[in-house]
Design a protein around this motif. Structure first.
Motif, PDB file in Angstrom:
ATOM      1  N   LEU A  70       0.873  -1.168   0.000  1.00  0.00           N
ATOM      2  CA  LEU A  70       0.000   0.000   0.000  1.00  0.00           C
ATOM      3  C   LEU A  70       0.912   1.220   0.000  1.00  0.00           C
ATOM      4  O   LEU A  70       1.792   1.334   0.871  1.00  0.00           O
ATOM      5  CB  LEU A  70      -0.898  -0.002   1.236  1.00  0.00           C
ATOM      6  CG  LEU A  70      -2.029   1.007   1.273  1.00  0.00           C
ATOM      7  CD1 LEU A  70      -3.049   0.686   0.188  1.00  0.00           C
ATOM      8  CD2 LEU A  70      -2.699   1.009   2.629  1.00  0.00           C
ATOM      9  N   VAL A  71       0.769   2.109  -1.003  1.00  0.00           N
ATOM     10  CA  VAL A  71       1.698   3.228  -1.162  1.00  0.00           C
ATOM     11  C   VAL A  71       0.970   4.555  -1.347  1.00  0.00           C
ATOM     12  O   VAL A  71      -0.181   4.592  -1.774  1.00  0.00           O
ATOM     13  CB  VAL A  71       2.656   3.007  -2.361  1.00  0.00           C
ATOM     14  CG1 VAL A  71       3.562   1.819  -2.139  1.00  0.00           C
ATOM     15  CG2 VAL A  71       1.897   2.860  -3.668  1.00  0.00           C
ATOM     16  N   ASP A  72       1.672   5.641  -1.037  1.00  0.00           N
ATOM     17  CA  ASP A  72       1.215   7.000  -1.329  1.00  0.00           C
ATOM     18  C   ASP A  72       1.989   7.477  -2.546  1.00  0.00           C
ATOM     19  O   ASP A  72       3.220   7.318  -2.610  1.00  0.00           O
ATOM     20  CB  ASP A  72       1.502   7.943  -0.161  1.00  0.00           C
ATOM     21  CG  ASP A  72       0.486   7.817   0.958  1.00  0.00           C
ATOM     22  OD1 ASP A  72      -0.607   7.280   0.713  1.00  0.00           O
ATOM     23  OD2 ASP A  72       0.794   8.259   2.090  1.00  0.00           O
ATOM     24  N   ILE A  73       1.279   8.072  -3.514  1.00  0.00           N
ATOM     25  CA  ILE A  73       1.923   8.653  -4.692  1.00  0.00           C
ATOM     26  C   ILE A  73       1.487  10.106  -4.819  1.00  0.00           C
ATOM     27  O   ILE A  73       0.403  10.475  -4.373  1.00  0.00           O
ATOM     28  CB  ILE A  73       1.611   7.868  -5.991  1.00  0.00           C
ATOM     29  CG1 ILE A  73       0.113   7.788  -6.256  1.00  0.00           C
ATOM     30  CG2 ILE A  73       2.227   6.480  -5.948  1.00  0.00           C
ATOM     31  CD1 ILE A  73      -0.250   7.163  -7.604  1.00  0.00           C
ATOM     32  N   ARG A  89       5.794   7.375  -0.193  1.00  0.00           N
ATOM     33  CA  ARG A  89       6.192   6.451   0.869  1.00  0.00           C
ATOM     34  C   ARG A  89       5.416   5.149   0.752  1.00  0.00           C
ATOM     35  O   ARG A  89       4.347   5.109   0.135  1.00  0.00           O
ATOM     36  CB  ARG A  89       5.963   7.060   2.248  1.00  0.00           C
ATOM     37  CG  ARG A  89       4.498   7.265   2.593  1.00  0.00           C
ATOM     38  CD  ARG A  89       4.308   8.041   3.885  1.00  0.00           C
ATOM     39  NE  ARG A  89       2.890   8.228   4.137  1.00  0.00           N
ATOM     40  CZ  ARG A  89       2.226   7.613   5.108  1.00  0.00           C
ATOM     41  NH1 ARG A  89       2.846   6.783   5.915  1.00  0.00           N
ATOM     42  NH2 ARG A  89       0.940   7.831   5.282  1.00  0.00           N
ATOM     43  N   VAL A  90       5.974   4.107   1.351  1.00  0.00           N
ATOM     44  CA  VAL A  90       5.291   2.821   1.436  1.00  0.00           C
ATOM     45  C   VAL A  90       4.535   2.841   2.758  1.00  0.00           C
ATOM     46  O   VAL A  90       5.138   2.918   3.831  1.00  0.00           O
ATOM     47  CB  VAL A  90       6.295   1.641   1.396  1.00  0.00           C
ATOM     48  CG1 VAL A  90       5.561   0.315   1.578  1.00  0.00           C
ATOM     49  CG2 VAL A  90       7.064   1.646   0.100  1.00  0.00           C
ATOM     50  N   VAL A  91       3.196   2.810   2.697  1.00  0.00           N
ATOM     51  CA  VAL A  91       2.357   2.888   3.893  1.00  0.00           C
ATOM     52  C   VAL A  91       2.365   1.559   4.629  1.00  0.00           C
ATOM     53  O   VAL A  91       2.573   1.502   5.850  1.00  0.00           O
ATOM     54  CB  VAL A  91       0.904   3.292   3.533  1.00  0.00           C
ATOM     55  CG1 VAL A  91       0.011   3.326   4.753  1.00  0.00           C
ATOM     56  CG2 VAL A  91       0.884   4.624   2.814  1.00  0.00           C
ATOM     57  N   LYS A  92       2.138   0.459   3.886  1.00  0.00           N
ATOM     58  CA  LYS A  92       2.062  -0.862   4.507  1.00  0.00           C
ATOM     59  C   LYS A  92       2.651  -1.893   3.544  1.00  0.00           C
ATOM     60  O   LYS A  92       2.313  -1.923   2.380  1.00  0.00           O
ATOM     61  CB  LYS A  92       0.609  -1.217   4.819  1.00  0.00           C
ATOM     62  CG  LYS A  92       0.445  -2.504   5.595  1.00  0.00           C
ATOM     63  CD  LYS A  92      -1.016  -2.789   5.878  1.00  0.00           C
ATOM     64  CE  LYS A  92      -1.129  -4.142   6.564  1.00  0.00           C
ATOM     65  NZ  LYS A  92      -2.498  -4.632   6.549  1.00  0.00           N
ATOM     66  N   ARG A  93       3.524  -2.727   4.077  1.00  0.00           N
ATOM     67  CA  ARG A  93       4.139  -3.788   3.283  1.00  0.00           C
ATOM     68  C   ARG A  93       3.173  -4.940   3.081  1.00  0.00           C
ATOM     69  O   ARG A  93       2.352  -5.239   3.951  1.00  0.00           O
ATOM     70  CB  ARG A  93       5.390  -4.329   3.993  1.00  0.00           C
ATOM     71  CG  ARG A  93       6.543  -3.372   3.967  1.00  0.00           C
ATOM     72  CD  ARG A  93       7.378  -3.588   2.743  1.00  0.00           C
ATOM     73  NE  ARG A  93       8.438  -2.607   2.644  1.00  0.00           N
ATOM     74  CZ  ARG A  93       8.902  -2.171   1.506  1.00  0.00           C
ATOM     75  NH1 ARG A  93       8.403  -2.612   0.385  1.00  0.00           N
ATOM     76  NH2 ARG A  93       9.865  -1.292   1.473  1.00  0.00           N
ATOM     77  N   ALA A  94       3.276  -5.611   1.928  1.00  0.00           N
ATOM     78  CA  ALA A  94       2.461  -6.790   1.648  1.00  0.00           C
ATOM     79  C   ALA A  94       3.007  -7.972   2.448  1.00  0.00           C
ATOM     80  O   ALA A  94       4.212  -8.081   2.658  1.00  0.00           O
ATOM     81  CB  ALA A  94       2.489  -7.107   0.160  1.00  0.00           C
TER      82      ALA A  94
END
Length: 97
Positions: A70-73, A89-94
């Motif tokens: 889950l990322v912010d662009i 940023r990377v909000v949450k890793r898979a």
């Protein structure tokens, strides 16, 4: 998990930039990720909310994002024919299987 378009604002010298949150669907390109952003749209006739998905290509300079993250662009200047977003940023890793 319903991901909606976030109309968060980020102020820079050039003005206001739009940021979105989405799921990485492909990270197979060099320095580029494909991000799917979901939004809810009300159906004109039936008034039911329908999930719509839009795919954006985003610049990932250091190759941080992986498929499923889950990322912010954020909007930026056009980098190629289809790429005009950058990874914030990377909000949450898979979760790895």
């Amino acid at each position: 998990q319903v991901m909606s378009e976030q109309a968060a604002v980020e102020t820079t010298a050039a003005g206001v930039k739009r940021t979105l949150t989405g799921r990485v669907v492909s990270s197979k390109m060099q320095k580029t990720i494909s991000v799917a952003v979901e939004r809810l749209v009300k159906h004109a006739k039936y008034s039911k909310y329908v999930r719509r998905t839009t795919k954006f290509l985003a610049h990932d300079e250091h190759g941080e994002a992986r498929e499923g993250d889950l990322v912010d662009i954020a909007e930026c200047r056009r980098l190629s024919a289809r790429k005009a977003w950058r990874l914030v940023r990377v909000v949450k890793r898979a979760e790895q299987a």
